[in-house]
Design a protein around this motif. Structure first.
Motif, mmCIF file in Angstrom:
data_model
loop_
_atom_site.group_PDB
_atom_site.id
_atom_site.type_symbol
_atom_site.label_atom_id
_atom_site.label_comp_id
_atom_site.label_asym_id
_atom_site.label_seq_id
_atom_site.Cartn_x
_atom_site.Cartn_y
_atom_site.Cartn_z
ATOM 1 N N ILE A 266 0.835 -1.205 0.000
ATOM 2 C CA ILE A 266 0.000 0.000 0.000
ATOM 3 C C ILE A 266 0.869 1.254 0.000
ATOM 4 C CG2 ILE A 266 -1.663 1.330 1.363
ATOM 5 C CD1 ILE A 266 -2.785 -1.433 2.296
ATOM 6 N N TYR A 286 -10.935 7.070 -1.008
ATOM 7 C CA TYR A 286 -10.208 6.015 -0.316
ATOM 8 C C TYR A 286 -9.298 6.610 0.740
ATOM 9 C CZ TYR A 286 -6.724 7.324 -3.897
ATOM 10 O OH TYR A 286 -5.869 8.022 -4.720
ATOM 11 N N VAL A 288 -6.087 5.048 3.799
ATOM 12 C CA VAL A 288 -5.450 3.935 4.495
ATOM 13 C C VAL A 288 -6.037 3.866 5.901
ATOM 14 C CG1 VAL A 288 -3.327 4.014 3.137
ATOM 15 C CG2 VAL A 288 -3.498 5.373 5.236
ATOM 16 N N LEU A 295 -6.203 -0.804 3.048
ATOM 17 C CA LEU A 295 -6.718 0.279 2.211
ATOM 18 C C LEU A 295 -8.225 0.137 2.112
ATOM 19 C CD1 LEU A 295 -6.226 2.685 0.287
ATOM 20 C CD2 LEU A 295 -5.953 1.013 -1.562
ATOM 21 N N TRP A 297 -11.437 1.458 0.107
ATOM 22 C CA TRP A 297 -11.672 2.072 -1.204
ATOM 23 C C TRP A 297 -13.164 2.027 -1.516
ATOM 24 C CZ3 TRP A 297 -7.537 3.448 -4.700
ATOM 25 C CH2 TRP A 297 -7.966 3.921 -5.939
#
Length: 426
Positions: A266, A286, A288, A295, A297
Motif C-alpha cells: 500500500i 479512499y 489507508v 486500504l 476504497w
C-alpha cells in the motif's frame, strides 16, 4: 449483532445490544432512525433538557451512517451555484457556513466525549484527473475570500510525490477536514444520550403512526411512543411510515471494499494518511486504515439492487487502473449502503407538519451535514433558533419513483462518459 460484515463492524469498540421497545412510553420528542442525523438530534435535545426516545429498526449505526467512507468535510452533494439559484446568494453562503459548522461539530463532539476509537485523522485531498491548476487556485481563493477557509494547493509533482499515480494532476488539500471510524463515533453518541437520560430502543421499527393530533403516537411491533414532537431521520432506509417523505428521495447504493493487510504494498502507492477523493461526479474515495496496514476504497453508485461482488470487480478495476502497483492487493471485505438523494441534491431539513420534522436525504455527503441538520432541528424544537428555515427552499419534491431512478441512472452514465472524455482530452 445485526450489522453487515464490514471493516467497521470488525473494529467496533462498543458492541452492546439494546432492548427493543415493549409497552407504552411517553416523552417530549421521539426520533425515528439511529443514524448520525437521529443521534445528533437526540443528543442536542437531551442536552436541552428534553425527555427523548429514539427508535432504531436494527442497531445504532446500522445504515449508511455507520458504514461509509468516514470523510468529514464541508459542502453538500450539489454545488454552491445550484444552491444559490434556489435559495439566493446570501442564503447559499449561510448554508455553506452551516456545513463548516457541521464539520466542527463532529470534531468537538469527538473531543468532548473523548472518542479515541473514532480514530480522527486530519487531512482530505481532492485530486484532479486532468490538468486545471488555474481552476483549483480560483476555487481556493473564492473560499478564502468568502469564508476565510484556507485550502492548500498542490501541483502535479507534489501530488505524485504522495500518490504514485499518473492519473492524478493537481489537488487541493483541506487541513481542517478529517476522516474517522463512523460507527465508533455513532456508538459513542448513543452512549452519551443514554448517560444524559435519553432512551434508545433497537430492533424497534416504527410500523405506524398517528401524527395529526397534538399528541403523536408512533408504534413498533410490541410498543408505542407518545410524544409532542416526532423527528424522522431514516434516510435511504425510510419505509412507509410517511409516504410523502419516502416519495421525495431516491435510494442510491454505494459500495466500499477493504484490502488485506499489506502495509508495504500500500505504501508503494499511497504515501499519505490523508483521505483522497477525485473530482469525478461519482469518483473514487479512499484512505489507508489500521495504521497503514489496509486500504479502504469506495465508489460507484447504482439506483437498483446490484451484485456487490460485481461492483467490487469494478472498484478493483478503478483501483488498479489508478495504481497498477496494487494489482496484487487482495480484497478482504466488501459491502454496500443506501444513501438518499432528493431531486435538488440537498438535505430535507425542517418541519413537514405541525410537530413532525424530517432530517434526511444527505446525498453521500453526510457526516458533516447530518450533524448540522440534527443540531438545527433540535434548535427548532427547543425554540433556540430558526436556522432550519435556511433549508426551506429544498423541500419534499417528488423524486419521480421508478422513472426517477431510471433517469438518475442514465444521468450517472452520461456524467461518467463526460468524465471519461475530459480525461482523454487532458
Amino acid at each position: 449483532m445485526t450489522y453487515p460484515d464490514t471493516y467497521y463492524k470488525r473494529t467496533l469498540s462498543d458492541g452492546r445490544e439494546r432492548a427493543s421497545l415493549n409497552g407504552t412510553v411517553e416523552c417530549d420528542t421521539v426520533v425515528v432512525g439511529g443514524g448520525l442525523a437521529g443521534l445528533t438530534t437526540a443528543l442536542e435535545l437531551v442536552r436541552g433538557g428534553q425527555k427523548v426516545v429514539l427508535l432504531e429498526e436494527k442497531a445504532v449505526g446500522f445504515g449508511a451512517s455507520g458504514r461509509n467512507g468516514g470523510f468529514v468535510s464541508p459542502g453538500f452533494a450539489t454545488g454552491s451555484d445550484d444552491i444559490a439559484r434556489r435559495a439566493g446568494a446570501a442564503a447559499a453562503r449561510d448554508i455553506h457556513r452551516l456545513s463548516i459548522e457541521g464539520m466542527e461539530y463532529v470534531r468537538q463532539t469527538i473531543a468532548d466525549l473523548a472518542v479515541a476509537d473514532a480514530g480522527m485523522t486530519p487531512g482530505i485531498m481532492s485530486v484532479l484527473r486532468y490538468s486545471a491548476p488555474d481552476d483549483l487556485k480560483a476555487y481556493a481563493a473564492s473560499l478564502a475570500n468568502t469564508y476565510g477557509y484556507e485550502l492548500n494547493f498542490l501541483d502535479t509533482a507534489e501530488v505524485r510525490h504522495v500518490l504514485k499515480s499518473e492519473r492524478y494532476f493537481q489537488a487541493l488539500r483541506d487541513p481542517r477536514a478529517f476522516h474517522i471510524h463512523p460507527l465508533n463515533y455513532l456508538r459513542a453518541i448513543a452512549a452519551e444520550i443514554e448517560r444524559l437520560g435519553g432512551r434508545i430502543f433497537e430492533q424497534s421499527p416504527a410500523v405506524s403512526a398517528d401524527l395529526d393530533a397534538a399528541e403523536k403516537r408512533v408504534r413498533t411491533p410490541a410498543g408505542e411512543v407518545r410524544a409532542r414532537q416526532v423527528v424522522i431521520t431514516t434516510g435511504g432506509y425510510t419505509g412507509s411510515l410517511l409516504p410523502r417523505l419516502k416519495r421525495s428521495y431516491l435510494p442510491i447504493a454505494t459500495y466500499v471494499m477493504v484490502s488485506e493487510e499489506a502495509p508495504d504494498l500500500i505504501a508503494s502507492a499511497i504515501a499519505t494518511t490523508d483521505a483522497i477523493g477525485d473530482n469525478r461526479r461519482a469518483g473514487d474515495y479512499y484512505r489507508v486504515v489500521d495504521g497503514g496496514r489496509r486500504l479502504l476504497w469506495g465508489g460507484r453508485i447504482t439506483t437498483r439492487a446490484a451484485s456487490t461482488e460485481g461492483l467490487v470487480r469494478e472498484l478493483r478495476a478503478e483501483m488498479t487502473g489508478t495504481y497498477p502497483q496494487l494489482k496484487g492487493l487482495k480484497t478482504e471485505l466488501a459491502w454496500s449502503g443506501l444513501m438518499s438523494y432528493a431531486r435538488h441534491l440537498m438535505p430535507q431539513i425542517g418541519p413537514i407538519a405541525p410537530g413532525v420534522w424530517c432530517c434526511t436525504a444527505f446525498g453521500g455527503h453526510g457526516l458533516n451535514t447530518t450533524a448540522i441538520g440534527g443540531k438545527v432541528v433540535a434548535e427548532g424544537i427547543l425554540g433556540t433558533s430558526d436556522r432550519y428555515r435556511l433549508f426551506k427552499p429544498f423541500g419534499l419534491v417528488w423524486a419521480g419513483g421508478i422513472a426517477g431512478l431510471a433517469v438518475a441512472q442514465l444521468t450517472y452514465w452520461k456524467l461518467q462518459a463526460q468524465d471519461w472524455w475530459r480525461e482523454r482530452a487532458a
